[in-house]
Design an enzyme around this catalytic site. Structure first.
Site, PDB file in Angstrom:
ATOM      1  CG  HIS A  43     -34.058  19.961 -12.282  1.00 44.46           C
ATOM      2  ND1 HIS A  43     -34.163  19.183 -11.166  1.00 44.46           N
ATOM      3  CD2 HIS A  43     -32.758  20.293 -12.580  1.00 44.46           C
ATOM      4  CE1 HIS A  43     -32.888  18.651 -11.091  1.00 44.46           C
ATOM      5  NE2 HIS A  43     -31.977  19.330 -11.885  1.00 44.46           N
ATOM      6  CD  GLN A  67     -21.566  16.633 -14.965  1.00 44.16           C
ATOM      7  OE1 GLN A  67     -22.005  16.990 -16.107  1.00 44.16           O
ATOM      8  NE2 GLN A  67     -22.380  17.264 -13.856  1.00 44.16           N
TER       9      GLN A  67
END
Ligand code: PAF
Length: 292
Positions: A43, A67
């Site tokens: 990230h 999700q």
């Protein structure tokens, strides 16, 4: 650094920043890094890329319930907002959007964004509804942030292909920037889920990256020449790990993600095919890939 929880606050603060950073009539560019938090060096590389390319960087941290499938790891998904905020601050992120589930889904969502075809294989075939959840939340986040550029890691290569397709089909005015996979020194692709691995599983999980790195050697030595031979060789290597439980080993065209004729020469697909792996170690499912 303070996280912003409300959509209207994010919009107000972003509008203010846009105004402050407008120079000689030129509007600043906004780079967006959507994440589910528990940030790692992968990230960080997205935030750095955004920082380099854009005038304003917005990070979102949201573990998106829609999700996750019913038997997946939503409840135990690792979280550490304080540490994430400290990292974002260190990397010079301008705004962090950290909404609650109620902020993102105040009532059960009646609209889903569904991308066809590219979602029907690989992780899409094994995790029904997963990509609808991803494209729905990413659409919402794009509408909230309205970024010029959005940064996604290639570790989730299918996600990149799906979002790229959605952006094209729905005319989102955003450029998707795919960023390289970041690995530990020994080759393991960084993932928030690596923390679930026992020491032994962590060691055995190296078969994924090893098999991807070995491809060049196997091809150069002539040990594998066709798509099916390469697939079989990778499976053989992964199966040297007693705990590895293969979910899929696929070699597909990229970014279209269509089947390749198994008997064709690998050289014909150089730069246009992806080797995609998903393997379970205990209850932890890891993915990895490389472009051929
Ligand atoms: O890649 C992820 O972390 C998630 O799928 C994303 C893009 C943040 C959507 O929830």
């Amino acid at each position: 650094m303070n996280a912003i929880e409300q959509i209207h606050e994010l919009r107000e603060q972003l509008a203010q920043l846009r105004q402050e950073r407008t120079k000689e009539g030129r509007l600043p560019t906004v780079g967006f890094v959507p994440t589910m938090g528990y940030l790692h060096e992968g990230h960080a590389s997205l935030m750095r890329a955004a920082k380099e390319q854009c005038d304003i960087v917005v990070l979102s941290i949201f573990v998106n319930p829609i999700q996750f499938g019913p038997n997946e790891d939503l409840d135990k998904y690792p979280r550490d907002a304080e540490r994430d905020l400290a990292l974002a601050e260190r990397l010079g992120v301008d705004l962090v959007f950290l909404p609650t589930v109620d902020t993102m889904y105040p009532s059960p969502t009646k609209t889903k964004v569904n991308v066809k075809e590219v979602t029907t294989l690989l992780c899409g075939a094994r995790r029904p509804g997963h990509f609808d959840g991803v494209t729905t939340v990413v659409s919402k986040l794009f509408n909230i942030v309205q970024p010029d550029y959005a940064f996604f890691g290639m570790k989730d290569a299918q996600q990149v292909a799906v979002i790229q397709q959605m952006v094209e089909d729905l005319n989102f005015p955003v450029t998707i920037v795919p960023c390289p996979i970041i690995r530990e020194e020994d080759g393991l692709a960084l993932s928030s889920r690596n923390v679930y691995l026992s020491e032994q599983q962590r060691q055995e999980a190296l078969v994924l990256s090893q098999s991807l790195f070995q491809v060049d050697t196997w091809m150069q030595s002539g040990e594998v020449t066709t798509v099916s031979e390469l697939r079989a060789r990778i499976v053989q290597h992964i199966e040297t790990s007693p705990q590895a439980d293969i979910d899929y080993v696929e070699i597909l065209s990229f970014p279209q993600l269509t089947e390749l004729d198994a008997s064709t020469s690998l050289h014909a697909h150089r730069g246009q095919a992806i080797i995609a792996l998903a393997v379970r170690f205990g209850t932890t499912r890891l993915i990895d890939n490389r472009i051929l």
